[in-house]
Design a protein around this motif. Structure first.
Motif, PDB file in Angstrom:
ATOM      1  N   LYS A 592      34.073  45.150  31.980  1.00  0.00           N
ATOM      2  CA  LYS A 592      34.935  43.923  32.667  1.00  0.00           C
ATOM      3  C   LYS A 592      35.718  44.566  33.694  1.00  0.00           C
ATOM      4  O   LYS A 592      35.891  44.072  34.764  1.00  0.00           O
ATOM      5  CB  LYS A 592      35.797  43.134  31.924  1.00  0.00           C
ATOM      6  CG  LYS A 592      36.234  41.781  32.404  1.00  0.00           C
ATOM      7  CD  LYS A 592      36.880  40.919  31.598  1.00  0.00           C
ATOM      8  CE  LYS A 592      37.510  39.846  31.934  1.00  0.00           C
ATOM      9  NZ  LYS A 592      38.061  38.760  31.088  1.00  0.00           N
ATOM     10  N   LYS A 593      36.468  45.614  33.116  1.00  0.00           N
ATOM     11  CA  LYS A 593      37.421  46.243  34.176  1.00  0.00           C
ATOM     12  C   LYS A 593      36.737  46.974  35.282  1.00  0.00           C
ATOM     13  O   LYS A 593      37.171  46.788  36.359  1.00  0.00           O
ATOM     14  CB  LYS A 593      38.271  47.519  33.260  1.00  0.00           C
ATOM     15  CG  LYS A 593      39.072  48.167  34.382  1.00  0.00           C
ATOM     16  CD  LYS A 593      39.790  49.549  33.435  1.00  0.00           C
ATOM     17  CE  LYS A 593      40.645  50.327  34.385  1.00  0.00           C
ATOM     18  NZ  LYS A 593      41.208  51.382  33.433  1.00  0.00           N
ATOM     19  N   PHE A 595      34.013  45.913  36.921  1.00  0.00           N
ATOM     20  CA  PHE A 595      33.549  44.943  37.708  1.00  0.00           C
ATOM     21  C   PHE A 595      34.713  44.311  38.527  1.00  0.00           C
ATOM     22  O   PHE A 595      34.652  44.283  39.577  1.00  0.00           O
ATOM     23  CB  PHE A 595      32.957  43.688  36.848  1.00  0.00           C
ATOM     24  CG  PHE A 595      32.866  42.450  37.832  1.00  0.00           C
ATOM     25  CD1 PHE A 595      31.588  42.291  38.582  1.00  0.00           C
ATOM     26  CD2 PHE A 595      33.484  41.318  37.915  1.00  0.00           C
ATOM     27  CE1 PHE A 595      31.148  41.254  39.459  1.00  0.00           C
ATOM     28  CE2 PHE A 595      33.440  40.270  38.782  1.00  0.00           C
ATOM     29  CZ  PHE A 595      32.302  40.341  39.388  1.00  0.00           C
ATOM     30  N   GLU A 596      35.862  44.230  37.763  1.00  0.00           N
ATOM     31  CA  GLU A 596      37.304  43.637  38.642  1.00  0.00           C
ATOM     32  C   GLU A 596      37.838  44.678  39.222  1.00  0.00           C
ATOM     33  O   GLU A 596      38.723  44.087  40.127  1.00  0.00           O
ATOM     34  CB  GLU A 596      38.043  43.130  37.300  1.00  0.00           C
ATOM     35  CG  GLU A 596      37.443  41.682  36.580  1.00  0.00           C
ATOM     36  CD  GLU A 596      38.556  41.397  35.506  1.00  0.00           C
ATOM     37  OE1 GLU A 596      39.357  42.175  35.282  1.00  0.00           O
ATOM     38  OE2 GLU A 596      38.108  40.141  35.110  1.00  0.00           O
ATOM     39  N   ASN A 597      37.311  45.777  39.614  1.00  0.00           N
ATOM     40  CA  ASN A 597      38.127  46.656  40.211  1.00  0.00           C
ATOM     41  C   ASN A 597      36.818  47.454  41.200  1.00  0.00           C
ATOM     42  O   ASN A 597      37.013  48.304  41.816  1.00  0.00           O
ATOM     43  CB  ASN A 597      38.608  47.788  39.665  1.00  0.00           C
ATOM     44  CG  ASN A 597      39.896  47.506  38.884  1.00  0.00           C
ATOM     45  OD1 ASN A 597      40.786  47.198  39.559  1.00  0.00           O
ATOM     46  ND2 ASN A 597      39.586  47.106  37.544  1.00  0.00           N
ATOM     47  N   GLU A 601      34.321  41.606  42.959  1.00  0.00           N
ATOM     48  CA  GLU A 601      34.869  40.319  42.384  1.00  0.00           C
ATOM     49  C   GLU A 601      35.312  39.275  43.323  1.00  0.00           C
ATOM     50  O   GLU A 601      35.473  38.192  43.162  1.00  0.00           O
ATOM     51  CB  GLU A 601      36.268  40.729  41.692  1.00  0.00           C
ATOM     52  CG  GLU A 601      37.284  41.144  42.462  1.00  0.00           C
ATOM     53  CD  GLU A 601      37.252  42.768  42.996  1.00  0.00           C
ATOM     54  OE1 GLU A 601      38.197  43.371  43.462  1.00  0.00           O
ATOM     55  OE2 GLU A 601      36.217  43.453  42.536  1.00  0.00           O
ATOM     56  N   LYS A 602      35.217  39.538  44.783  1.00  0.00           N
ATOM     57  CA  LYS A 602      35.605  38.727  45.458  1.00  0.00           C
ATOM     58  C   LYS A 602      34.477  37.664  46.100  1.00  0.00           C
ATOM     59  O   LYS A 602      34.440  36.668  46.630  1.00  0.00           O
ATOM     60  CB  LYS A 602      36.138  39.406  47.020  1.00  0.00           C
ATOM     61  CG  LYS A 602      34.979  40.145  47.553  1.00  0.00           C
ATOM     62  CD  LYS A 602      35.395  41.012  48.984  1.00  0.00           C
ATOM     63  CE  LYS A 602      36.074  42.063  48.461  1.00  0.00           C
ATOM     64  NZ  LYS A 602      36.745  42.818  49.887  1.00  0.00           N
ATOM     65  N   THR A 605      32.519  35.408  40.087  1.00  0.00           N
ATOM     66  CA  THR A 605      33.203  35.693  38.854  1.00  0.00           C
ATOM     67  C   THR A 605      32.761  36.920  37.945  1.00  0.00           C
ATOM     68  O   THR A 605      31.190  37.041  38.002  1.00  0.00           O
ATOM     69  CB  THR A 605      33.626  34.338  38.142  1.00  0.00           C
ATOM     70  OG1 THR A 605      32.285  33.946  37.483  1.00  0.00           O
ATOM     71  CG2 THR A 605      34.280  33.432  38.805  1.00  0.00           C
ATOM     72  N   TYR A 606      33.254  37.271  36.918  1.00  0.00           N
ATOM     73  CA  TYR A 606      32.717  38.192  36.122  1.00  0.00           C
ATOM     74  C   TYR A 606      31.776  37.337  35.221  1.00  0.00           C
ATOM     75  O   TYR A 606      30.494  38.087  34.956  1.00  0.00           O
ATOM     76  CB  TYR A 606      33.720  38.834  35.177  1.00  0.00           C
ATOM     77  CG  TYR A 606      33.569  39.539  33.979  1.00  0.00           C
ATOM     78  CD1 TYR A 606      32.820  40.871  34.100  1.00  0.00           C
ATOM     79  CD2 TYR A 606      33.287  39.082  32.594  1.00  0.00           C
ATOM     80  CE1 TYR A 606      32.419  41.848  33.055  1.00  0.00           C
ATOM     81  CE2 TYR A 606      32.977  39.845  31.716  1.00  0.00           C
ATOM     82  CZ  TYR A 606      32.433  40.946  31.750  1.00  0.00           C
ATOM     83  OH  TYR A 606      32.160  41.750  30.787  1.00  0.00           O
TER      84      TYR A 606
END
Length: 859
Positions: A592-593, A595-597, A601-602, A605-606
């Motif tokens: 998850k980290k 993907f979100e970095n 992510e723009k 959503t995850y």
């Protein structure tokens, strides 16, 4: 555990990618087994038009555009055979005659058998040895071999996890990976045109578009731009070459061998003897100078020191004019052909294409042909319409936007927040260039010029003098490797075999999925997984089509008792009380980290990404209006100064003149250097009387370096192996019929190729696809030693490469274009001469590890 019902998972199957994914594929699974590996279709879960498909149209109407599916290579389709190989390490192993509390017998490494132990015992031993060595010798006594090409894993990265743990323990000595695919560029071209990070790859933005619209020809100089990227970038390079043909753009191949790309795409093949490209380049420059076939005013406005270069080429420096007649007997290219090539080039828009650089970039004195190439490109106005330098492999390399010749995607997903690979770090106080590891183990101290050595360091770093060990640090007494293929992929492997048996090395631990190569010299072997057995996050940046980010669901259960590299090191960390600091979270948290970095992510959503399994980054809007490679510099060099000291092309390197003014192996002005203090790998040297052939050792077609040599599907191809009278499958040696006739060699004969450094075996394939005076044998065959440090059965020709580096001030590898001889052998008689050694590890038909390598329970 993965589900046992049928499903499809998506994997980025780059086999050589430093964590940067490529060659994404769909893996169909049922009942916990891989059924097949196939292309994944982008439009399975996405509206294809939302990806903004791009199109390049040539001036004759030919079109290059991405497919609606990915482009894996045969290496990816067949990878399930690698996953289920009988060479898999099934459980932790200990060398049978190595006792951590008694006799360690380093002299039997590479031939001793192994016994099964538990993970608990194995990690106890590794943790105990780390504590002992750190206490007795300090942290720098541990050499971390954690670099190298590997499967494109991120959290479970194949190369680097041990570095995190060793850093937590107080440090280590890093095996510093020098720029192996860019040796000549880094040590040479960087001093003539800058071009960080590695000295090659001038700006290439939209270069294919410009060539399609304005180019006349691409010279494919050295190497195979279609086969070599198979482990990195899929089949797109082959599609581009076919497009060039459809667009009416000529392809001239200048190589010692008619490689696979040349056989399929060449309009003209100019065979040149290995290690003589610099002489050919000098002769081309001579024709241009004498016939006025270049714009001197333009050259002088974009460069400095051209008069020095001109003086050398015309013979003012040494009294030898570098004429086509001078170059012809050196290169094997006739004076007529040299003149014709020079005149054609001067009258057309010509680019030079590579795949990293080919053999000339990994040969002795490779700094010189790299620099001379930049000289030629500059003399014909680098950056003018249709003229640049292309790398068919490194599209999207390391996320660098200015070396992406295809239409640009909106972003390149960033995996750095959770990537566990540590291959390129420069933080450790103590480090050793990879090329100097044997000397550092057996004969410290070692001194070198060349700074940190690692690819991507600025040019001025090369002028730093270094020593191993550094003050206050001791010698190497332990190796932890997760890249155990030094001897079959680097320079002077026989010397490395001797180093691995040196009494200074008290402990070697290897983590690897397969029992092969350097792993056979380890005292403890930790079995690790392939990427098809792990749950991970990955990207696809090398395809040349679209960038992607993938959730790589675990496809199949772990084979045997294997753990991922991240998990294996974690088990040792638990024994040392450092697991939480090492792991930095759970697998799910890290995915998850990541993907979100990532930057993606723009877009979604995850949860949406996890449901779909992948995300395709759209092509950038208005990509056609992006910069055109070197065009701005071509039009106004003052607006974009280069990273050289003068900001211009330096035919005369001001930095080399300042720091190494007396270096005749890499002088301030590029030269043809046939031999010298460091090397005698030239047919012009008296040593050639004893070793009269130059060996070409390209990247192999049916494996990636040493990866895949046990794949039984690949071994069925006649171009992959030659079956000997003993039933063993030998590595092919291409021999020109003219040379074979003189030596009474026939197709299928088993021969040894040899020099004073040792010998390896191979099977003859008569072929006019190799120039007389040269022999061809792929590099990367697995080691199958008959006599360790002397004689190999498997065809691992890196064992007999030079041990010396590129030149005395350039600590790069030399693994191509070196002198050898060839002689027919009777393998049945050899088997009698070496009865035990000749059938030591590998089964003769399948290439799988023989059962005798591991002592079974109860025996």
């Amino acid at each position: 555990m993965p589900e046992t019902s049928g499903k499809t998972v998506y994997k980025s199957l780059g086999l050589c990618g430093f964590g940067l994914g490529s060659n994404s594929a769909a893996v169909d699974v049922k009942d916990g087994k891989i059924l097949r590996i196939r292309p994944m279709h982008y439009d399975e879960k996405y509206d294809y038009e939302s990806m903004r498909p791009w199109k390049i149209t040539a001036r004759n109407g030919a079109v290059l555009e991405p497919k609606t599916h990915t482009l894996p290579t045969p290496l990816q389709y067949a990878y399930k055979k690698r996953v289920y190989s009988k060479n898999r390490v099934p459980y932790p192993l200990k060398r049978v005659d190595w006792d951590p509390n008694g006799e360690r017998h380093p002299e039997t490494r590479g031939e001793a058998k192994y016994v099964r132990i538990s993970w608990d015992e194995a990690t106890d031993i590794v943790a105990s040895e780390l504590k002992r060595i750190y206490a007795e010798y300090g942290p720098f006594a541990v050499l971390a071999q954690i670099d190298g090409h590997g499967e494109s894993k991120i959290i479970h990265a194949a190369h680097g996890c041990p570095g995190k743990l060793l850093d937590l323990l107080g440090g280590y000595t890093l095996q510093a990976r020098q720029p192996d695919s860019w040796e000549g560029w880094t040590w040479g071209a960087k001093h003539i045109w800058g071009m960080d990070p590695v000295g090659k790859q001038a700006h290439t933005e939209n270069l294919f578009k410009d060539i399609a619209e304005n180019g006349d020809c691409v010279i494919m100089w050295s190497g195979d731009p279609e086969t070599t990227p198979w482990g990195w970038g899929g089949m797109m390079p082959g599609r581009v070459e076919s497009f060039l043909t459809e667009a009416g753009i000529k392809q001239i191949f200048i190589t010692p061998d008619l490689n696979y790309a040349a056989a399929a795409h060449a309009d003209k093949w100019i065979p040149v003897l290995p290690n003589t490209d610099a002489a050919l380049q000098c002769a081309i420059a001579y024709v241009w100078m004498k016939e006025g076939l270049y714009d001197r005013e333009w050259v002088e406005s974009h460069s400095v020191g051209f008069d020095w270069f001109e003086r050398y080429i015309l013979g003012g420096e040494d009294g030898v004019a570098k004429t086509p007649a001078w170059a012809a007997p050196i290169t094997g290219v006739s004076a007529r052909q040299i003149k014709a090539l020079a005149r054609y080039w001067a009258k057309h828009a010509v680019s030079i294409g590579h795949c990293a650089g080919g053999g000339l970039i990994r040969a002795a004195y490779s700094s010189e042909p790299a620099r001379l190439e930049v000289c030629l490109l500059t003399m014909q106005q680098l950056g003018k319409p249709g003229a640049g330098q292309i790398n068919f492999m490194d599209v999207g390399l390391f996320g660098i936007d200015d070396i992406y010749p295809f239409p640009r995607c909106e972003l390149q997903p960033d995996m750095n927040s959770v990537y566990h690979g540590w291959a390129m770090l420069t933080e450790p106080v103590n480090f050793i260039p990879k090329t100097l590891i044997p000397q550092a183990i057996m004969n410290p101290p070692v001194h070198w010029s060349g700074g940190h050595v690692i690819a991507g360091m600025p040019a001025q770093d090369q002028f730093i003098e270094w020593d191993f060990p550094q003050p206050g640090a001791g010698e190497i007494h332990m190796i932890w490797t997760d890249s155990p293929c030094w001897q079959t992929c680097w320079n002077g492997g026989n010397e490395m075999q001797r180093a691995l048996r040196h009494p200074n090395l008290q402990f070697i631990v290897a983590q690897h999925p397969w029992l092969e190569n350097d792993a056979l010299f380890a005292d403890i072997i930790l079995p690790t997984t392939t990427k098809l057995e792990v749950n991970d996050i990955s990207s696809d940046l090398f395809s040349g089509q679209y960038n992607m980010i993938l959730h790589e669901e675990q496809a199949v259960p772990h084979v045997g008792e294997s753990l991922s590299d991240w998990e294996a090191v974690g088990e040792v960390a638990k024994k040392l009380g450092l697991y939480e600091q090492y792991a930095e979270g759970t697998e799910e948290e890290l995915i998850k980290k990541g993907f979100e970095n990532s930057g993606c992510e723009k877009y979604l959503t995850y949860e949406e990404w996890m449901e779909k399994g992948y995300f395709v980054v759209p092509t950038a809007e208005n990509w056609e209006n992006d910069r055109l490679h070197m065009r701005p510099w071509y039009e106004d060099p003052d607006s974009e100064p280069l990273s050289t000291p003068t900001g211009k092309i330096e035919f005369y390197s001001t930095a080399l003149a300042e720091h190494y003014p007396d270096d005749v192996e890499r002088p301030p002005v590029p030269h043809f250097v046939p031999y010298g203090e460091s090397h005698s790998e030239s047919l012009l040297h008296p040593r050639a009387k004893e070793y009269p052939f130059l060996l070409i050792t390209n990247h192999p077609r049916w494996r990636v370096h040493a990866n895949n040599d046990d794949n039984t599907w690949m071994r069925e191809f006649e171009t992959c192996k030659v079956k000997g009278p003993d039933g063993y499958l030998y590595e092919p040696i291409w021999v020109n019929p003219l040379d074979a006739g003189r030596l009474n060699l026939h197709d299928g004969d088993i021969c040894k190729i040899f020099n004073e450094r040792g010998a390896v075996l191979g099977g003859v394939r008569l072929s006019e696809r190799v120039i007389p005076g040269a022999l061809y044998q792929d590099h990367g065959a697995r080691v199958d030693s008959i006599v360790i440090g002397e004689f190999d059965r498997g065809g691992a020709n890196n064992l007999i490469c030079p041990s010396n580096t590129t030149s005395k001030n350039c600590p790069g590898e030399v693994t191509n274009s070196f002198l050898i001889n060839i002689a027919k052998v009777d393998v049945l008689e050899l088997a009698k001469q070496y009865p035990v050694e000749f059938a030591k590890f590998y089964d003769k038909d399948t290439g799988h590890v023989a059962e005798s390598c591991i002592i079974k329970e109860g025996r």
